[in-house]
Design an enzyme around this catalytic site. Structure first.
Site, PDB file in Angstrom:
ATOM      1  N   LEU A 279       0.844  -1.193   0.000  1.00 45.96           N
ATOM      2  CA  LEU A 279       0.000   0.000   0.000  1.00 45.96           C
ATOM      3  C   LEU A 279       0.879   1.243   0.000  1.00 45.96           C
ATOM      4  O   LEU A 279       1.859   1.322   0.750  1.00 45.96           O
ATOM      5  CB  LEU A 279      -0.898   0.000   1.231  1.00 45.96           C
ATOM      6  CG  LEU A 279      -1.994   1.060   1.281  1.00 45.96           C
ATOM      7  CD1 LEU A 279      -3.118   0.709   0.319  1.00 45.96           C
ATOM      8  CD2 LEU A 279      -2.549   1.177   2.707  1.00 45.96           C
ATOM      9  N   ASN A 334      -9.272   6.773  -1.062  1.00 43.89           N
ATOM     10  CA  ASN A 334      -8.151   6.584  -0.150  1.00 43.89           C
ATOM     11  C   ASN A 334      -8.656   5.898   1.113  1.00 43.89           C
ATOM     12  O   ASN A 334      -9.340   6.503   1.939  1.00 43.89           O
ATOM     13  CB  ASN A 334      -7.534   7.944   0.193  1.00 43.89           C
ATOM     14  CG  ASN A 334      -6.392   7.810   1.192  1.00 43.89           C
ATOM     15  OD1 ASN A 334      -5.830   6.732   1.361  1.00 43.89           O
ATOM     16  ND2 ASN A 334      -6.057   8.899   1.861  1.00 43.89           N
ATOM     17  N   ASP A 444      -4.872  -2.880  10.765  1.00 40.00           N
ATOM     18  CA  ASP A 444      -4.103  -4.043  11.206  1.00 40.00           C
ATOM     19  C   ASP A 444      -4.703  -4.662  12.464  1.00 40.00           C
ATOM     20  O   ASP A 444      -4.731  -5.887  12.619  1.00 40.00           O
ATOM     21  CB  ASP A 444      -2.645  -3.657  11.431  1.00 40.00           C
ATOM     22  CG  ASP A 444      -2.500  -2.395  12.281  1.00 40.00           C
ATOM     23  OD1 ASP A 444      -3.533  -1.784  12.645  1.00 40.00           O
ATOM     24  OD2 ASP A 444      -1.359  -1.992  12.565  1.00 40.00           O
TER      25      ASP A 444
END
Length: 530
Positions: A279, A334, A444
């Site tokens: 990314l 985004n 994450d």
């Protein structure tokens, strides 16, 4: 003696029709549910006729108990619970033979609080998944038939990768400053030229000989597997192909790398490769350096660059030629969730998710891939983090300090199975992805929550790395104090969505004896080495 509250009613109000040998249901459904809501256990007495293995009355008692979170206690081991050939009912109910009815109180008292919580959660999951609505019941029936006759499940869609055209520049590997292969000898097999990797076919890879089953255990407050709820064989509901479940000694040879590794440490899929998903957002120079460092990396199938910026790459940008395809994917917006979209360009089971400023040596990446092949249902990565309970504020905290414990592995440098990308993008509750977009953070943590929730296993940390940022790169968002405050909020919000804390602690770490690792003297007792 124990002052346990046991409800036994000898008068039956408004008895429901029942078979001659079974206990009748009493009262209205609402009245029974009110009693069950205050109950830990619910007794389900099987019909007296030994040849009658199921009845409508027993089924109703079972479903009502599961609905409110009470643990069904089935008295009569001759009875057959719904879909017993697919569902492991011992994880959600107690089944006791009728001759042992005098021991029933002792058996119930022997259950620990943690076991009761796990059984109640699993029971609620089974009810929500298979029996709560007519649609779920129909899907369950169809899935059971499909599984019995071995018809593959319908495939989940992949995200189409709209590629951004780009042109390659200089041949990678010409800059000596970017060559960083470490001290580990990768062996003759692993340094072969790139070759075609078998494509990941989710519905048909179950025909492989070397697989293991992950039974239906995904406790949680929401339905994780809507497509095929019953499937103990096909690798479609969080069941992953594997070459084994543990580490085995290397027998013979010089050991450690090359053919010996292939033959003894996961060589059931000897030609397997992985895909790097990187990314990036408007850091072209950092990105080019990171891509060039991947030149010559063994087992690398291709690199998928997720271009997260609304601005296209510069027209004069020269991409490094690393001898492998570099697919630059255009995104609609985004979002950090784009990191985990199941791109159709990813043709391997293994994904190495890596930040554009991550700095890992080839030997470290290779070792992480080796470990992942032996633990394919886990997140395997480098930087470890953990969660902690704040007693003063009665909330969860995110902690990034060095510790002997960890419960998360950052996906800025981690291996995981592609199927988790399906679950993250299409099955995980939308509220979690919305919070990731709101804070531009915590993707994450969300992935660690998801994997721990499904597998009930912690991630695996490899090597002694605690940071992986490249020297001289621009400062990342994680250096901002607000970054950690947002992560505290994320953890507490995710716990509310899941209904419990799925993260699990571990002190386990995997290191290679070939690594020249230097540990501080005060941390040498913290880790378990393999």
């Amino acid at each position: 003696i124990h002052l346990d509250q046991v409800l036994v009613e000898f008068t039956c109000k408004n008895p429901q029709p029942s078979l001659p040998t079974e206990w009748a249901l009493c009262g209205d459904r609402e009245d029974r549910l009110e009693i069950l809501k205050a109950s830990t256990f619910a007794l389900v007495v099987a019909p007296g006729d030994g040849q009658l293995v199921a009845s409508a009355g027993c089924g109703m008692r079972l479903f009502e108990a599961l609905e409110v979170g009470a643990i069904p206690v089935v008295l009569g081991d001759h009875s057959r619970l719904p879909y017993h050939q697919f569902i492991r009912w011992s994880e959600a109910a107690l089944i006791v033979p009728k001759p042992r009815v005098t021991e029933l109180h002792f058996l119930l008292r022997s259950l620990s609080d943690s076991d009761m919580l796990a059984m109640r959660r699993q029971g609620r999951f089974l009810w929500e998944t298979y029996f709560s609505t007519s649609e779920n019941v129909l899907n369950t029936i169809l899935a059971s038939i499909r599984t019995s006759i071995q018809v593959p499940a319908a495939p989940i869609k992949e995200e189409p990768a709209h590629e951004i055209p780009h042109k390659a520049g200089k041949l990678a590997g010409t800059d000596a400053n970017l060559a960083d292969n470490g001290d580990l000898d990768l062996g003759p097999v692993e340094t072969e030229p790139p070759y075609a990797s078998p494509r990941f076919l989710r519905n048909f890879t179950y025909t492989a000989a070397d697989t293991y089953r992950a039974w239906n255990r995904a406790p949680g407050p929401f339905h994780l597997f809507p497509h095929t709820p019953l499937d103990p064989v096909l690798p479609s509901e969080a069941k992953f192909l594997g070459s084994g479940t543990g580490f085995r000694p290397i027998g013979g040879g010089t050991g450690g790398s090359g053919k010996e590794f292939q033959a003894a440490l996961g060589g059931n899929v000897p030609r397997e490769q992985f895909t790097v998903v990187m990314l990036t957002y408007e850091r072209e120079e950092v990105l080019m350096n990171s891509l060039e460092r991947l030149n010559g990396l063994p087992y690398l199938n291709k690199v998928v660059v997720v271009w997260n910026s609304p601005k296209p790459p510069s027209d004069d940008l020269l991409w490094p030629d690393i001898g492998l395809p570099i697919v630059v994917v255009r995104t609609e917006k985004n979002s950090l969730n784009n990191r985990f979209l199941p791109w159709d360009a990813v043709e391997t089971e293994a994904i190495l998710s890596i930040d554009d400023d991550a700095h890992l040596r080839h030997d470290e990446i290779m070792f992480g891939f080796r470990v992942w092949r032996e633990a394919r249902d886990r997140i395997v990565g480098f930087p470890g983090r953990y969660h902690a309970w704040d007693v003063n504020h009665q909330s969860w905290l995110y902690n990034s300090n060095y510790s002997c414990e960890l419960s998360m592995v950052l996906t800025g440098a981690a291996f995981f199975h592609k199927y988790y990308a399906y679950l993250y993008s299409y099955v995980m509750p939308q509220a979690i992805r919305d919070m990731v977009d709101e804070y531009i953070n915590c993707e994450d943590i969300a992935m660690n929550f998801l994997v721990s929730h499904i597998t009930r296993k912690p991630p695996i940390k490899v090597t002694s790395r605690w940071t992986f940022r490249c020297p001289g790169c621009p400062q990342a968002l994680s250096h901002d104090d607000s970054h950690f405050h947002e992560r505290h909020k994320c953890i507490n919000f995710f716990v509310k969505v899941y209904g419990y804390m799925p993260l699990l602690y571990t002190q386990f770490r995997v290191d290679s004896v070939l690594f020249k690792t230097r540990l501080p003297h005060d941390k040498t007792k913290c880790f378990k080495f393999i």
